[in-house]
Motif scaffolding. Structure first.
Motif, PDB file in Angstrom:
ATOM      1  N   ASP A  77       0.980  -1.247  -0.009  1.00 29.07           N
ATOM      2  CA  ASP A  77       0.124  -0.061  -0.078  1.00 29.07           C
ATOM      3  C   ASP A  77       0.820   1.169   0.056  1.00 29.07           C
ATOM      4  O   ASP A  77       2.049   0.979   0.005  1.00 29.07           O
ATOM      5  N   ARG A  78       0.279   2.472  -0.094  1.00 24.84           N
ATOM      6  CA  ARG A  78       1.136   3.594  -0.191  1.00 24.84           C
ATOM      7  C   ARG A  78       2.149   3.861   0.904  1.00 24.84           C
ATOM      8  O   ARG A  78       3.113   4.523   0.773  1.00 24.84           O
ATOM      9  N   ALA A  79       1.771   3.234   2.164  1.00 19.34           N
ATOM     10  CA  ALA A  79       2.592   3.451   3.273  1.00 19.34           C
ATOM     11  C   ALA A  79       3.921   2.750   3.163  1.00 19.34           C
ATOM     12  O   ALA A  79       4.734   3.001   3.791  1.00 19.34           O
ATOM     13  N   ASP A  80       3.860   1.877   2.188  1.00 18.07           N
ATOM     14  CA  ASP A  80       5.200   1.122   2.020  1.00 18.07           C
ATOM     15  C   ASP A  80       6.090   1.835   1.135  1.00 18.07           C
ATOM     16  O   ASP A  80       7.137   1.368   0.816  1.00 18.07           O
ATOM     17  N   ASN A  81       5.837   3.116   0.707  1.00 15.80           N
ATOM     18  CA  ASN A  81       6.891   4.103   0.065  1.00 15.80           C
ATOM     19  C   ASN A  81       7.875   4.485   1.053  1.00 15.80           C
ATOM     20  O   ASN A  81       8.688   5.287   0.574  1.00 15.80           O
ATOM     21  N   ASP A  82       7.738   4.223   2.171  1.00 16.86           N
ATOM     22  CA  ASP A  82       8.792   4.340   3.162  1.00 16.86           C
ATOM     23  C   ASP A  82       9.627   3.115   3.202  1.00 16.86           C
ATOM     24  O   ASP A  82       8.949   1.985   3.581  1.00 16.86           O
ATOM     25  N   ALA A  83      10.780   3.401   3.004  1.00 19.61           N
ATOM     26  CA  ALA A  83      11.803   2.072   2.903  1.00 19.61           C
ATOM     27  C   ALA A  83      11.599   1.353   3.930  1.00 19.61           C
ATOM     28  O   ALA A  83      11.671  -0.110   3.845  1.00 19.61           O
ATOM     29  N   SER A  84      11.514   1.733   5.141  1.00 17.88           N
ATOM     30  CA  SER A  84      11.855   0.998   6.420  1.00 17.88           C
ATOM     31  C   SER A  84      10.520   0.106   6.639  1.00 17.88           C
ATOM     32  O   SER A  84      10.570  -1.053   6.837  1.00 17.88           O
ATOM     33  N   ARG A  85       9.303   0.666   6.294  1.00 17.98           N
ATOM     34  CA  ARG A  85       7.924  -0.108   6.464  1.00 17.98           C
ATOM     35  C   ARG A  85       8.040  -1.222   5.309  1.00 17.98           C
ATOM     36  O   ARG A  85       7.678  -2.403   5.489  1.00 17.98           O
ATOM     37  N   PHE A  86       8.620  -0.739   3.983  1.00  9.05           N
ATOM     38  CA  PHE A  86       8.669  -1.632   2.879  1.00  9.05           C
ATOM     39  C   PHE A  86       9.424  -2.975   3.528  1.00  9.05           C
ATOM     40  O   PHE A  86       8.990  -4.104   3.129  1.00  9.05           O
ATOM     41  N   LEU A  87      10.575  -2.867   4.111  1.00  4.09           N
ATOM     42  CA  LEU A  87      11.714  -3.768   4.270  1.00  4.09           C
ATOM     43  C   LEU A  87      10.981  -4.488   5.749  1.00  4.09           C
ATOM     44  O   LEU A  87      11.142  -5.511   5.782  1.00  4.09           O
ATOM     45  N   ALA A  88      10.196  -3.833   6.409  1.00  7.68           N
ATOM     46  CA  ALA A  88       9.687  -4.700   7.459  1.00  7.68           C
ATOM     47  C   ALA A  88       8.573  -5.769   7.019  1.00  7.68           C
ATOM     48  O   ALA A  88       8.704  -6.800   7.295  1.00  7.68           O
ATOM     49  N   GLY A  89       7.689  -5.400   5.944  1.00  7.69           N
ATOM     50  CA  GLY A  89       6.712  -6.650   5.393  1.00  7.69           C
ATOM     51  C   GLY A  89       7.715  -7.641   4.706  1.00  7.69           C
ATOM     52  O   GLY A  89       7.292  -8.793   4.562  1.00  7.69           O
ATOM     53  N   LEU A  90       8.936  -7.053   3.893  1.00  9.49           N
ATOM     54  CA  LEU A  90       9.562  -7.811   3.220  1.00  9.49           C
ATOM     55  C   LEU A  90      10.349  -8.890   3.997  1.00  9.49           C
ATOM     56  O   LEU A  90      10.288 -10.182   4.059  1.00  9.49           O
ATOM     57  N   GLY A 567      12.796   7.083  20.410  1.00 14.70           N
ATOM     58  CA  GLY A 567      11.718   7.651  20.725  1.00 14.70           C
ATOM     59  C   GLY A 567      10.817   8.090  19.588  1.00 14.70           C
ATOM     60  O   GLY A 567       9.776   8.391  19.670  1.00 14.70           O
ATOM     61  N   ARG A 568      11.524   8.078  18.403  1.00 13.41           N
ATOM     62  CA  ARG A 568      10.890   8.445  17.177  1.00 13.41           C
ATOM     63  C   ARG A 568      10.964   7.448  15.974  1.00 13.41           C
ATOM     64  O   ARG A 568      11.820   6.714  15.897  1.00 13.41           O
ATOM     65  N   ALA A 569       9.859   7.372  15.429  1.00 11.17           N
ATOM     66  CA  ALA A 569      10.101   6.223  14.236  1.00 11.17           C
ATOM     67  C   ALA A 569      11.019   6.525  13.121  1.00 11.17           C
ATOM     68  O   ALA A 569      10.921   7.749  12.741  1.00 11.17           O
ATOM     69  N   TYR A 570      11.732   5.780  12.529  1.00  8.13           N
ATOM     70  CA  TYR A 570      12.579   5.934  11.419  1.00  8.13           C
ATOM     71  C   TYR A 570      11.830   6.069  10.141  1.00  8.13           C
ATOM     72  O   TYR A 570      10.933   5.435   9.857  1.00  8.13           O
ATOM     73  N   SER A 571      12.273   7.268   9.447  1.00  6.57           N
ATOM     74  CA  SER A 571      11.754   7.352   8.128  1.00  6.57           C
ATOM     75  C   SER A 571      12.862   7.966   7.311  1.00  6.57           C
ATOM     76  O   SER A 571      13.175   8.974   7.587  1.00  6.57           O
ATOM     77  N   HIS A 572      13.174   7.304   6.037  1.00  5.01           N
ATOM     78  CA  HIS A 572      14.070   7.799   5.162  1.00  5.01           C
ATOM     79  C   HIS A 572      13.631   9.181   4.509  1.00  5.01           C
ATOM     80  O   HIS A 572      14.533   9.654   4.088  1.00  5.01           O
ATOM     81  N   THR A 573      12.473   9.504   4.635  1.00  6.45           N
ATOM     82  CA  THR A 573      11.921  10.553   3.944  1.00  6.45           C
ATOM     83  C   THR A 573      12.002  11.679   4.846  1.00  6.45           C
ATOM     84  O   THR A 573      11.617  12.995   4.364  1.00  6.45           O
ATOM     85  N   SER A 574      12.435  11.456   6.050  1.00  7.17           N
ATOM     86  CA  SER A 574      12.707  12.928   6.875  1.00  7.17           C
ATOM     87  C   SER A 574      14.062  13.658   6.706  1.00  7.17           C
ATOM     88  O   SER A 574      14.754  12.995   5.791  1.00  7.17           O
ATOM     89  N   GLY A 575      14.627  14.370   7.737  1.00  8.92           N
ATOM     90  CA  GLY A 575      15.764  14.988   7.458  1.00  8.92           C
ATOM     91  C   GLY A 575      16.842  14.223   7.670  1.00  8.92           C
ATOM     92  O   GLY A 575      18.105  14.666   6.635  1.00  8.92           O
ATOM     93  N   ASN A 576      16.869  12.949   7.956  1.00 11.27           N
ATOM     94  CA  ASN A 576      18.252  12.306   8.106  1.00 11.27           C
ATOM     95  C   ASN A 576      18.636  11.846   6.713  1.00 11.27           C
ATOM     96  O   ASN A 576      19.602  11.055   6.476  1.00 11.27           O
ATOM     97  N   ALA A 577      17.851  11.863   5.665  1.00  9.56           N
ATOM     98  CA  ALA A 577      18.315  11.656   4.268  1.00  9.56           C
ATOM     99  C   ALA A 577      19.657  12.347   3.976  1.00  9.56           C
ATOM    100  O   ALA A 577      20.262  12.313   3.132  1.00  9.56           O
TER     101      ALA A 577
END
Length: 907
Positions: A77-90, A567-577
């Protein structure tokens, strides 16, 4: 540190395929074709909605399971455009295939200190090691649009072993670089034309659906009008069950897919009880249907009961998860319901969105609350929510989310809220780039603001934007003036300013001042730390460490920057890119090529969108070098062409020059000396390179016009002159604390001495440089210079084995051995005037095809790439290589190329 977590019930639903229904027609031809395609890596079922892709996937899966093929399922689904979420499912999918993890409790959190690249590499390695036959099924792949996640999907395909395959369904053509797989026979495509029901399948369908099957004439007309579109036939069957005259119904039936959907959905809707019909219309504005949320929108009804009944009646409702009562409408059905709602109850959608926003707000879920307020055009409510939460979301680095919201609001909605205008500018800066953000700042009229809550943002934005546009000389004085106002009442702006100025003064050559500014930014974080600024501080100092040749420390800092904050969820689309590209480059330098490639697939598109010159140059050149190292010459050159295009498009001359410089380096290493010189001449903007010489740009630390010309002189000109120039350049680099550059220059200096005939003299600078490189883990610094260092390094290894100069350091000894092995062996020496095969002519001359193979081999092509280039199979290429080695008396491809060049067979 936790990863991006999905509720376990939702992930469980994604891993569970839809239930098999007896009334589904068995797709014999599709299933036979998919299951017989044992030699393919990818099976792609591509068609619009309603063509039975998921049903076909399910039937293929059942057949493969009956053949003792292990299978696993994942609905995207669209939420899987977050790489970490996609990899969690994979990860859960891989666990099902490998049977080495509990799929009832799949791991959806990234382990402490791990990154997207770590998890990807681990998963792909597990897949590649699978010994039994397996098939992975991915449904709704069209949901994936993020370039980074598509890159991970491409990597997954690349790592599939011969007995594994990926079977995917998508409404659109995914960007998976299918051309090569087509050419190699590794792709099976089944499109809409092949998924449409045949007349026989349509007959079987109506036999299943209706107590009395349709007359053949009626069936033929309906099949002709629907063109076998399964969704239209299904919806027609619902209406036909209630129609007294099937012939009349079919006569009224429209032919286009959209009109079919509209007409039949209206017919289905009209048959519902008034209360259910009203429920369907009013809840159509929701992305997710939860009973208590539906109650808020449609008071006075039993939402749980209605949802259960709709699910039982199979009215285009999809359950989310196994335990939680949550659903969504089929997207086509939802769109129809929304259109119908707007026609029947004008303005009601706005009220419903408002009610949903209020419900989410009471639940403490501001993100969907703001989504609904904006969709409902409740601008005042949306702005009130943004005023309460935008600062926190900005500090978290949720730039894309903020940019999307602000873009959806009317242009004048923020006129009375300057603090939100500035948040909007920040979000645009880090998503669409500095030029657009600078234009917005100038048009806003806020540049001269002295308000305590506004001025700090302006003072931080100006130097940051100028630096991002590669205008460091302008950014420096502007930022120096802004620093005089620290601290302010806006910690986020203060810390961005300190971090931005650390980068700026570092580029200007003031590394000590840069470290003081970074320390100041860290002290200013306080207990309510900003994820974005914590990342920024580590990344900024890591860049300094890298240029000073502290690779291990730099890698540690980049790793910390890209692995979210506790304390924060990882997301590659946030500033740490921001730190992702240099981290990938650091891993590449340490020869962790696969992990570096994974990271760049995720982070480079983000850096390109923002237009950060140094990260764009570094990211593209690193990916290009990886492609060349793997033998994919065409892709390597394509990446450099893309880099040049990005530079032209963004009006960034240093990016354009960087592409030309790297192309010249590649041509030189391939032996195309004249082409390399011509490319350097085209990149020779004197003013640009004078500026590069004055400033400390990350992307130009190792690659400048001066270094490129000395490298060319070493390869193609006067090695002795090159040695003198390189020695002086290395001395200047050390004096200027550019220690990584000094290492590179010292290696080239040793190579120049060796090529000039001063072999003994070359050994000491070579040993010193490699000792320093070994201590910090530099590998590609050496290997990227190619053949020019092969002979000197082998000579140094030979000295050690002979005991002439024992190093006393087993780590260094192993390091030298690995470098020599990676560079390849030296071809046997040939006496002057003699043929490498002896004094006589070649006993068996090379054929034209074999000479072409040698040419491609010399350019770095892999066996598979040569097969594609020559339109032959991999086995044919291997046969050519065996014949070439036999004719040239060579033991490997390196020797074959060297001997062919000595014979003049190839240039």
């Amino acid at each position: 540190m936790k990863g991006a977590s999905a509720p376990r019930s939702l992930l469980g639903a994604k891993l569970t395929p839809p239930a098999a229904l007896q009334r589904h027609v068995f797709r014999q031809q599709v299933v036979d074709e998919v299951c017989a395609a044992t030699g393919v890596k990818l099976v792609l079922l591509r068609a619009p909605a309603g063509f039975g892709k998921s049903t076909a996937l399910l039937q293929c899966r059942e057949r493969l399971q009956s053949m003792s093929v292990a299978t696993a399922w994942l609905t995207l689904d669209r939420a899987d455009n977050d790489a970490s979420r996609f990899l969690a499912g994979l990860e859960a999918v891989v666990a099902a295939i490998t049977e080495d993890a509990d799929i009832e409790e799949p791991g959806v959190d990234l382990p402490e200190g791990s990154t997207v690249g770590d998890l990807a590499l681990r998963l792909f390695s597990r897949i590649a090691r699978q010994t039994g036959a397996f098939a992975l099924f991915l449904d709704d792949v069209e949901s994936i649009q993020e370039a980074g996640v598509l890159g991970l999907l491409r990597e997954l395909i690349d790592h599939l072993p011969p007995h594994g395959r990926l079977v995917i369904a998508s409404r659109s053509l995914p960007d998976l670089r299918l051309g090569r797989m087509r050419a190699r026979g590794q792709l099976l495509e089944i499109d809409a034309a092949r998924l449409r029901f045949s007349i026989e399948e349509a007959a079987a369908f109506f036999t299943i659906r209706r107590a009395a099957p349709l007359a053949f004439e009626d069936l033929s007309r309906l099949h002709r009008k629907t063109e076998g579109w399964i969704a239209a036939l299904w919806l027609a069957s619902v209406s036909l069950e209630r129609s007294e005259s099937p012939g009349d119904f079919i006569d009224r039936f429209s032919g286009t897919e959209q009109s079919v959907a509209d007409y039949l959905a209206e017919d289905v809707l009209a048959r519902q009880a008034p209360q259910v019909r009203d429920f369907l219309l009013r809840t159509s504005v929701l992305k997710h249907l939860e009973p208590s949320l539906c109650d808020a929108l449609v008071p006075g009804v039993d939402s749980s009961r209605i949802l259960h009944e709709l699910e039982s009646a199979d009215v285009l409702l999809v359950r989310l998860g196994d335990s939680a009562i949550a659903y969504r409408y089929h997207s086509l059905f939802a769109k129809f319901l929304q259109d119908q709602l707007s026609r029947e109850m004008p303005g009601e959608a706005r009220r419903l969105h408002s009610a949903a926003a209020e419900w989410y707000e009471l639940q403490g879920r501001p993100v969907p609350a703001i989504d609904h307020a904006i969709e409902g055009m409740q601008n005042a409510h949306a702005i009130a929510l943004l005023r309460a939460h935008a600062g926190e979301l900005l500090a978290q680095g949720r730039m894309r989310l903020l940019a999307r919201w602000f873009s959806a609001l009317p242009a004048d909605a923020l006129a009375e809220h300057p603090e939100l205008q500035l948040v909007h500018i920040w979000s645009v800066c880090f998503t669409r780039g500095a030029p657009e953000a600078m234009d917005m700042l100038e048009r806003s009229g806020l540049s001269a603001s002295t308000a305590p809550a506004l001025a700090p943002h302006v003072r931080a934005l100006k130097p940051c934007l100028l630096a991002m546009m590669d205008r460091y000389e302008e950014a420096y004085p502007v930022g120096r003036r802004s620093l005089q106002f620290l601290p302010s009442v806006v910690p986020f702006a203060d810390n961005v300013l300190a971090n931005a100025m650390a980068t700026i003064v570092s580029v200007m050559g003031e590394h000590d001042q840069a470290r003081r500014l970074i320390d100041s930014a860290r002290r200013g974080q306080g207990v309510n730390a900003s994820e974005f600024n914590l990342m920024y501080s580590e990344a900024a100092e890591g860049l300094i460490d890298l240029q000073e040749a502290r690779l291990r420390q730099a890698t540690a800092r980049f790793r910390l920057a890209v692995t979210a904050v506790p304390g924060r969820a990882y997301s590659h689309t946030s500033g740490n890119a921001w730190a992702g590209v240099p981290y990938a480059a650091a891993l590449y330098e340490n020869d962790q090529i696969d992990q570096a490639a994974h990271l760049l697939q995720v982070y480079l598109p983000l850096a390109r969108d923002v237009g950060l010159p140094d990260l764009v140059i570094q990211g593209y050149t690193t990916l290009s070098r990886i492609a060349f190292w793997r033998g994919d010459v065409d892709h390597g050159l394509q990446l450099l062409t893309e880099l040049e295009y990005v530079g032209h498009k963004g009006q960034l001359p240093r990016v354009v020059a960087g592409a030309k410089l790297e192309r010249a380096r590649v041509q030189l290493l391939q032996g195309h000396q004249r082409a390399a010189r011509d490319e350097l001449d085209r990149a020779g903007d004197a003013a640009l390179w004078e500026r590069v010489g004055r400033l400390r740009f990350l992307a130009n630390d190792l690659e400048t016009m001066e270094i490129a010309r000395m490298r060319w002189l070493l390869h193609a000109g006067d090695a002795a002159l090159a040695a003198r120039q390189l020695e002086e350049a290395a001395r200047l680099a050390r004096a200027d604390a550019r220690h990584r550059r000094a290492l590179k220059l010292q290696l080239l200096h040793a190579a120049a001495l060796y090529r000039a005939g001063d072999t003994a003299l070359a050994m000491q600078p070579l040993r010193d440089a490699l000792t320093a490189a070994c201590a910090e883990g530099f590998v590609r610094l050496v290997l990227d210079e190619g053949d020019i260092l092969r002979a000197p390094i082998h000579a140094l290894v030979a000295q050690q084995h002979a005991g002439a100069r024992p190093s006393g350091d087993p780590v260094l000894t192993d390091y030298l051995r690995r470098l020599a092995q990676a560079l390849g062996p030296i071809a046997p020496a040939t006496p002057a005037g003699a043929s490498p095969l002896g004094n006589g002519p070649m006993p068996d001359p090379l054929t034209r095809k074999e000479i072409r193979v040698l040419q491609l081999l010399a350019e770095g092509y892999s066996n598979s790439a040569m097969a594609e280039k020559l339109f032959v199979s991999d086995s044919t290429v291997r046969t050519h290589l065996r014949n070439i080695n036999s004719k040239l008396d060579a033991h490997n491809r390196t020797q074959a190329v060297a001997m062919a060049r000595r014979l003049g067979v190839i240039p």
